[in-house]
Motif scaffolding. Structure first.
Motif, PDB file in Angstrom:
ATOM      1  N   PHE A 174      41.565  48.610  49.039  1.00 44.40           N
ATOM      2  CA  PHE A 174      40.991  49.629  48.169  1.00 44.40           C
ATOM      3  C   PHE A 174      40.135  49.021  47.054  1.00 44.40           C
ATOM      4  CE2 PHE A 174      45.205  51.129  49.565  1.00 44.40           C
ATOM      5  CZ  PHE A 174      44.799  52.158  50.395  1.00 44.40           C
ATOM      6  N   ALA A 175      39.977  47.708  47.054  1.00 38.07           N
ATOM      7  CA  ALA A 175      39.302  46.996  45.964  1.00 38.07           C
ATOM      8  C   ALA A 175      37.878  47.489  45.725  1.00 38.07           C
ATOM      9  CB  ALA A 175      39.312  45.497  46.226  1.00 38.07           C
ATOM     10  N   ASP A 176      37.190  47.935  46.765  1.00 32.06           N
ATOM     11  CA  ASP A 176      35.821  48.420  46.603  1.00 32.06           C
ATOM     12  C   ASP A 176      35.760  49.752  45.853  1.00 32.06           C
ATOM     13  OD1 ASP A 176      34.928  46.210  47.944  1.00 32.06           O
ATOM     14  OD2 ASP A 176      34.665  47.244  49.862  1.00 32.06           O
ATOM     15  N   HIS A 177      36.855  50.493  45.854  1.00 34.10           N
ATOM     16  CA  HIS A 177      36.887  51.817  45.236  1.00 34.10           C
ATOM     17  C   HIS A 177      37.515  51.816  43.847  1.00 34.10           C
ATOM     18  CE1 HIS A 177      35.738  53.475  49.118  1.00 34.10           C
ATOM     19  NE2 HIS A 177      36.724  52.799  49.663  1.00 34.10           N
ATOM     20  N   ILE A 178      38.327  50.807  43.562  1.00 37.57           N
ATOM     21  CA  ILE A 178      39.075  50.774  42.306  1.00 37.57           C
ATOM     22  C   ILE A 178      38.347  49.907  41.284  1.00 37.57           C
ATOM     23  CG2 ILE A 178      41.227  50.071  41.207  1.00 37.57           C
ATOM     24  CD1 ILE A 178      42.627  50.574  43.874  1.00 37.57           C
ATOM     25  N   THR A 179      38.161  50.446  40.091  1.00 32.94           N
ATOM     26  CA  THR A 179      37.532  49.652  39.036  1.00 32.94           C
ATOM     27  C   THR A 179      38.570  48.886  38.235  1.00 32.94           C
ATOM     28  OG1 THR A 179      37.591  51.539  37.535  1.00 32.94           O
ATOM     29  CG2 THR A 179      35.566  51.199  38.804  1.00 32.94           C
ATOM     30  N   ARG A 180      39.746  49.501  38.014  1.00 35.97           N
ATOM     31  CA  ARG A 180      40.780  48.849  37.208  1.00 35.97           C
ATOM     32  C   ARG A 180      42.146  49.390  37.574  1.00 35.97           C
ATOM     33  NH1 ARG A 180      39.698  50.059  31.449  1.00 35.97           N
ATOM     34  NH2 ARG A 180      41.131  51.766  31.610  1.00 35.97           N
ATOM     35  N   ILE A 181      43.142  48.508  37.478  1.00 37.04           N
ATOM     36  CA  ILE A 181      44.541  48.918  37.606  1.00 37.04           C
ATOM     37  C   ILE A 181      45.249  48.503  36.330  1.00 37.04           C
ATOM     38  CG2 ILE A 181      46.716  48.579  38.811  1.00 37.04           C
ATOM     39  CD1 ILE A 181      45.199  48.131  41.349  1.00 37.04           C
ATOM     40  N   GLU A 182      45.918  49.458  35.717  1.00 45.78           N
ATOM     41  CA  GLU A 182      46.721  49.176  34.536  1.00 45.78           C
ATOM     42  C   GLU A 182      48.182  49.142  34.960  1.00 45.78           C
ATOM     43  OE1 GLU A 182      45.967  51.495  31.038  1.00 45.78           O
ATOM     44  OE2 GLU A 182      43.817  51.573  31.472  1.00 45.78           O
ATOM     45  N   VAL A 183      48.881  48.109  34.523  1.00 45.35           N
ATOM     46  CA  VAL A 183      50.296  47.923  34.840  1.00 45.35           C
ATOM     47  C   VAL A 183      51.066  48.007  33.528  1.00 45.35           C
ATOM     48  CG1 VAL A 183      51.992  46.394  35.898  1.00 45.35           C
ATOM     49  CG2 VAL A 183      49.618  46.351  36.699  1.00 45.35           C
ATOM     50  N   HIS A 184      52.059  48.887  33.483  1.00 48.61           N
ATOM     51  CA  HIS A 184      52.878  49.058  32.282  1.00 48.61           C
ATOM     52  C   HIS A 184      54.338  48.798  32.645  1.00 48.61           C
ATOM     53  CE1 HIS A 184      49.608  51.007  30.001  1.00 48.61           C
ATOM     54  NE2 HIS A 184      49.259  51.492  31.176  1.00 48.61           N
ATOM     55  N   PHE A 185      54.923  47.775  32.041  1.00 52.45           N
ATOM     56  CA  PHE A 185      56.333  47.460  32.247  1.00 52.45           C
ATOM     57  C   PHE A 185      57.118  47.890  31.018  1.00 52.45           C
ATOM     58  CE2 PHE A 185      54.426  44.077  34.934  1.00 52.45           C
ATOM     59  CZ  PHE A 185      55.060  44.392  36.132  1.00 52.45           C
ATOM     60  N   SER A 186      58.313  48.410  31.256  1.00 55.39           N
ATOM     61  CA  SER A 186      59.194  48.705  30.128  1.00 55.39           C
ATOM     62  C   SER A 186      60.645  48.593  30.573  1.00 55.39           C
ATOM     63  CB  SER A 186      58.919  50.098  29.555  1.00 55.39           C
ATOM     64  OG  SER A 186      59.160  51.086  30.522  1.00 55.39           O
ATOM     65  N   ASP A 187      61.490  48.307  29.608  1.00 53.74           N
ATOM     66  CA  ASP A 187      62.930  48.249  29.813  1.00 53.74           C
ATOM     67  C   ASP A 187      63.489  49.473  29.102  1.00 53.74           C
ATOM     68  OD1 ASP A 187      65.635  47.784  29.855  1.00 53.74           O
ATOM     69  OD2 ASP A 187      65.466  45.666  29.334  1.00 53.74           O
ATOM     70  N   GLU A 188      63.891  50.470  29.873  1.00 51.94           N
ATOM     71  CA  GLU A 188      64.257  51.752  29.285  1.00 51.94           C
ATOM     72  C   GLU A 188      65.535  51.716  28.468  1.00 51.94           C
ATOM     73  OE1 GLU A 188      63.670  54.933  32.060  1.00 51.94           O
ATOM     74  OE2 GLU A 188      61.520  54.603  31.827  1.00 51.94           O
ATOM     75  N   ASN A 189      66.405  50.732  28.733  1.00 53.28           N
ATOM     76  CA  ASN A 189      67.635  50.619  27.953  1.00 53.28           C
ATOM     77  C   ASN A 189      67.529  49.556  26.865  1.00 53.28           C
ATOM     78  OD1 ASN A 189      68.822  52.549  29.548  1.00 53.28           O
ATOM     79  ND2 ASN A 189      69.759  51.065  30.919  1.00 53.28           N
ATOM     80  N   GLY A 190      66.439  48.834  26.833  1.00 56.55           N
ATOM     81  CA  GLY A 190      66.291  47.761  25.856  1.00 56.55           C
ATOM     82  C   GLY A 190      67.314  46.675  26.095  1.00 56.55           C
TER      83      GLY A 190
END
Length: 121
Positions: free
Chosen positions: A32-48
């Motif tokens: 899909f690289a030809d169609h996608i300009t950017r991918i944002e990745v968000h990581f979180s630890d919901e319990n801290g």
């Protein structure tokens, strides 16, 4: 395809994690690289730092297609790597669906409507 990585204060976003993210997303989403300009990745630890059991690691992926609204998915897992892999698999399925719908729409737009038969005089 540009990849942007964000994390909360409980997940260390170092170069090792960035390399794993790049490798995983390139492997799963390269078609899909030809169609996608950017991918944002968000990581979180919901319990801290309070709990260390369960599926408290979250990976949210947002893919930005050229000319379309962003596509986002979320995956929860016990580890960051598991959450990333699950999210990449979900995104792969979602993008396949989006591209398939675009293809179908394009095919319908270029196929002439069935015309009425010419009247015989």
């Amino acid at each position: 395809m540009q990849i942007q990585i964000n994390s909360d204060r409980n997940i260390q976003a170092d170069e090792r994690l960035a390399e794993i993210v790049r490798d995983t997303l390139q492997n799963k989403l390269s078609r899909f690289a030809d169609h996608i300009t950017r991918i944002e990745v968000h990581f979180s630890d919901e319990n801290g730092n309070t709990k260390h059991d369960g599926s408290d690691k979250r990976c949210m992926l947002e893919a930005r297609f050229e000319g379309l609204d962003p596509v986002a998915i979320t995956e929860h897992a016990a580890t960051v790597n598991q959450a990333l892999t699950g999210a990449a698999d979900k995104m792969q399925r979602k993008l396949s669906s989006v591209v398939g719908k675009l293809r179908d729409k394009h095919v319908r737009a270029t196929t002439p409507e069935f015309a009425e038969p010419d009247e015989v005089m």
